[in-house]
Design an enzyme around this catalytic site. Sequence first.
Site, mmCIF file in Angstrom:
data_model
loop_
_atom_site.group_PDB
_atom_site.id
_atom_site.type_symbol
_atom_site.label_atom_id
_atom_site.label_comp_id
_atom_site.label_asym_id
_atom_site.label_seq_id
_atom_site.Cartn_x
_atom_site.Cartn_y
_atom_site.Cartn_z
ATOM 1 N N HIS A 1 -4.591 -3.126 -0.022
ATOM 2 C CA HIS A 1 -5.824 -2.675 0.632
ATOM 3 C C HIS A 1 -6.499 -1.654 -0.267
ATOM 4 O O HIS A 1 -5.979 -0.554 -0.446
ATOM 5 C CB HIS A 1 -5.454 -2.051 1.987
ATOM 6 C CG HIS A 1 -6.634 -1.636 2.815
ATOM 7 N ND1 HIS A 1 -6.500 -1.137 4.089
ATOM 8 C CD2 HIS A 1 -7.963 -1.641 2.571
ATOM 9 C CE1 HIS A 1 -7.690 -0.861 4.583
ATOM 10 N NE2 HIS A 1 -8.599 -1.160 3.686
ATOM 11 N N GLU B 1 -6.160 -12.625 11.483
ATOM 12 C CA GLU B 1 -4.864 -11.949 11.505
ATOM 13 C C GLU B 1 -4.819 -11.153 12.802
ATOM 14 O O GLU B 1 -5.636 -10.248 13.014
ATOM 15 C CB GLU B 1 -4.701 -11.022 10.295
ATOM 16 C CG GLU B 1 -3.345 -10.319 10.325
ATOM 17 C CD GLU B 1 -3.000 -9.584 9.042
ATOM 18 O OE1 GLU B 1 -3.414 -10.022 7.953
ATOM 19 O OE2 GLU B 1 -2.311 -8.555 9.140
ATOM 20 N N ASP C 1 0.800 -1.238 0.000
ATOM 21 C CA ASP C 1 0.000 0.000 0.000
ATOM 22 C C ASP C 1 0.830 1.284 0.000
ATOM 23 O O ASP C 1 0.459 2.272 -0.626
ATOM 24 C CB ASP C 1 -0.894 0.064 1.254
ATOM 25 C CG ASP C 1 -1.922 -1.038 1.289
ATOM 26 O OD1 ASP C 1 -2.090 -1.737 0.280
ATOM 27 O OD2 ASP C 1 -2.553 -1.200 2.349
ATOM 28 N N HIS C 2 1.949 1.280 0.732
ATOM 29 C CA HIS C 2 2.676 2.541 0.872
ATOM 30 C C HIS C 2 3.408 2.957 -0.400
ATOM 31 O O HIS C 2 3.777 4.114 -0.553
ATOM 32 C CB HIS C 2 3.610 2.494 2.078
ATOM 33 C CG HIS C 2 2.825 2.493 3.358
ATOM 34 N ND1 HIS C 2 2.062 3.576 3.751
ATOM 35 C CD2 HIS C 2 2.627 1.531 4.287
ATOM 36 C CE1 HIS C 2 1.442 3.281 4.881
ATOM 37 N NE2 HIS C 2 1.765 2.048 5.225
ATOM 38 N N GLU D 1 -7.181 -6.665 1.204
ATOM 39 C CA GLU D 1 -7.808 -6.126 2.418
ATOM 40 C C GLU D 1 -8.984 -5.253 2.013
ATOM 41 O O GLU D 1 -8.849 -4.409 1.116
ATOM 42 C CB GLU D 1 -6.819 -5.249 3.191
ATOM 43 C CG GLU D 1 -5.823 -6.032 3.994
ATOM 44 C CD GLU D 1 -4.912 -5.108 4.799
ATOM 45 O OE1 GLU D 1 -5.277 -3.948 5.061
ATOM 46 O OE2 GLU D 1 -3.824 -5.564 5.143
ATOM 47 N N ARG E 1 1.875 12.407 -5.576
ATOM 48 C CA ARG E 1 2.186 13.212 -6.749
ATOM 49 C C ARG E 1 1.090 13.163 -7.821
ATOM 50 O O ARG E 1 0.793 14.142 -8.466
ATOM 51 C CB ARG E 1 3.526 12.726 -7.337
ATOM 52 C CG ARG E 1 3.907 13.270 -8.691
ATOM 53 C CD ARG E 1 3.959 14.796 -8.736
ATOM 54 N NE ARG E 1 4.903 15.355 -7.809
ATOM 55 C CZ ARG E 1 6.158 15.700 -8.114
ATOM 56 N NH1 ARG E 1 6.600 15.542 -9.342
ATOM 57 N NH2 ARG E 1 6.945 16.218 -7.204
ATOM 58 N N HIS F 1 0.961 -5.723 11.414
ATOM 59 C CA HIS F 1 0.820 -4.294 11.708
ATOM 60 C C HIS F 1 1.958 -3.846 12.630
ATOM 61 O O HIS F 1 2.082 -4.319 13.747
ATOM 62 C CB HIS F 1 -0.520 -3.919 12.349
ATOM 63 C CG HIS F 1 -0.821 -2.465 12.156
ATOM 64 N ND1 HIS F 1 -1.590 -1.978 11.114
ATOM 65 C CD2 HIS F 1 -0.403 -1.381 12.835
ATOM 66 C CE1 HIS F 1 -1.654 -0.672 11.183
ATOM 67 N NE2 HIS F 1 -0.925 -0.275 12.213
ATOM 68 N N GLY F 2 2.769 -2.945 12.104
ATOM 69 C CA GLY F 2 3.840 -2.338 12.891
ATOM 70 C C GLY F 2 5.068 -3.219 13.076
ATOM 71 O O GLY F 2 5.972 -2.860 13.838
ATOM 72 N N GLY G 1 4.317 -4.179 5.892
ATOM 73 C CA GLY G 1 4.342 -3.188 4.831
ATOM 74 C C GLY G 1 5.266 -2.020 5.079
ATOM 75 O O GLY G 1 6.334 -1.891 4.469
ATOM 76 N N HIS G 2 4.906 -1.181 6.037
ATOM 77 C CA HIS G 2 5.567 0.110 6.186
ATOM 78 C C HIS G 2 7.076 -0.002 6.359
ATOM 79 O O HIS G 2 7.846 0.733 5.733
ATOM 80 C CB HIS G 2 4.938 0.873 7.366
ATOM 81 C CG HIS G 2 5.388 2.285 7.457
ATOM 82 N ND1 HIS G 2 6.495 2.653 8.186
ATOM 83 C CD2 HIS G 2 4.913 3.404 6.884
ATOM 84 C CE1 HIS G 2 6.662 3.954 8.061
ATOM 85 N NE2 HIS G 2 5.725 4.437 7.280
ATOM 86 N N THR H 1 -3.851 5.053 8.977
ATOM 87 C CA THR H 1 -3.735 3.655 8.568
ATOM 88 C C THR H 1 -4.683 2.856 9.458
ATOM 89 O O THR H 1 -5.262 3.405 10.395
ATOM 90 C CB THR H 1 -2.265 3.178 8.693
ATOM 91 O OG1 THR H 1 -2.174 1.832 8.224
ATOM 92 C CG2 THR H 1 -1.763 3.242 10.123
ATOM 93 N N THR H 2 -4.843 1.556 9.172
ATOM 94 C CA THR H 2 -5.769 0.758 9.965
ATOM 95 C C THR H 2 -5.376 0.831 11.436
ATOM 96 O O THR H 2 -4.228 0.559 11.782
ATOM 97 C CB THR H 2 -5.755 -0.705 9.482
ATOM 98 O OG1 THR H 2 -5.889 -0.703 8.069
ATOM 99 C CG2 THR H 2 -6.884 -1.494 10.103
ATOM 100 N N HIS I 1 -5.045 5.174 -1.557
ATOM 101 C CA HIS I 1 -3.749 4.736 -2.081
ATOM 102 C C HIS I 1 -3.894 3.725 -3.217
ATOM 103 O O HIS I 1 -3.832 4.108 -4.374
ATOM 104 C CB HIS I 1 -2.767 4.295 -0.983
ATOM 105 C CG HIS I 1 -3.322 3.473 0.144
ATOM 106 N ND1 HIS I 1 -4.081 2.346 -0.053
ATOM 107 C CD2 HIS I 1 -3.181 3.614 1.486
ATOM 108 C CE1 HIS I 1 -4.392 1.824 1.119
ATOM 109 N NE2 HIS I 1 -3.873 2.576 2.085
HETATM 110 N N1 PXP Z 1 -2.147 -6.236 8.273
HETATM 111 C C1 PXP Z 1 -3.220 -5.419 8.173
HETATM 112 C C2 PXP Z 1 -4.582 -6.009 8.307
HETATM 113 C C3 PXP Z 1 -3.058 -4.046 7.918
HETATM 114 O O1 PXP Z 1 -4.138 -3.257 7.803
HETATM 115 C C4 PXP Z 1 -1.757 -3.542 7.773
HETATM 116 C C5 PXP Z 1 -1.554 -2.089 7.523
HETATM 117 O O2 PXP Z 1 -2.162 -1.663 6.386
HETATM 118 C C6 PXP Z 1 -0.674 -4.422 7.860
HETATM 119 C C7 PXP Z 1 -0.894 -5.765 8.142
HETATM 120 C C8 PXP Z 1 0.733 -3.975 7.667
HETATM 121 O O3 PXP Z 1 1.077 -3.051 8.628
HETATM 122 P P1 PXP Z 1 2.458 -2.257 8.506
HETATM 123 O O4 PXP Z 1 2.355 -1.405 7.284
HETATM 124 O O5 PXP Z 1 2.526 -1.490 9.761
HETATM 125 O O6 PXP Z 1 3.542 -3.282 8.375
#
Ligand code: PXP
Length: 248
Positions: free
Chosen positions: A52, A160, A9-10, A79, A18, A201-202, A223-224, A109-110, A59
């Site tokens: 997502h 998850e 996503d990022h 997602e 942009r 996440h994170g 992701g991030h 973000t979520t 995004h």
């Molecule tokens: N899992 C889910 C369900 C998410 O919504 C996200 C963030 O979009 C992630 C995983 C990944 O999180 P991160 O970008 O913090 O790694």
Amino acid sequence: MILLGVNIDHVATLRQARYRDEESIHGGFIEPDPAAMAWLAEEAGADGITMHVREDRRHVQVEDVIRYQEKKKTRLNLETSMSLEMVQLAQEIRPESVCLVPENRKEVTTEGGLDVRGNIERANEVVRELVQNGIPVSMFIDPDPDQLEACAEIGAPWVELHTGSFARAWYDQEKRELELSTLREGMRIGVELGLRVNAGHGINYENMEGAKTLESIYEFNIGHSIISRSIRTGLQESVQKMRSLLNG
Ligand code: PXP
């Protein structure tokens, strides 16, 4: 072996910063391209790709997903929220799996996990519809026993576990252990209920040391931190390349 799903996503967030209002040149030279980055992630060893598509399309765009699917080598985990529109869209896209997440337009973000217990009728409808159409569903939830039980009751095959609280607690030894044991207990209950347990996440390059001790997790979705690191590791080459184009 715990699998790695890469959330792309990022890449799209950067592209939208942009090119948000330039749909007319979609398909032309606009960068970065989420589909191309997803293919690269697959070449590098990703076991799956997560995208997502948000209701506000902030995004990832539907066209990104479709283009990725044309040459995908692994599998798409899509997602989406539980809204009628998004569930219909998920069935048109036909990913290998759907991860249901809460969506709040104001969040960056979520944030929290899905309240399956509090929305059990709708969650039940959505899970049945998708599973009957051959799409496994994962419920993004906090590691809360009641939420896990609600997921099992409605026949969701996967969950998850939200690792955001653990990630935030990582730099505090005491809180870190507490969050890790909550996740471990959630993982244990999930497995006992017959659910496939993913997490995400994170998660980053530091807290992975703790996350990977959750040995029954089937897959981490990250992701991030991966996209951030790719900017850092790629910046030097990018500047050097521009320098050489400028000066021959
Ligand atoms: N899992 C889910 C369900 C998410 O919504 C996200 C963030 O979009 C992630 C995983 C990944 O999180 P991160 O970008 O913090 O790694």
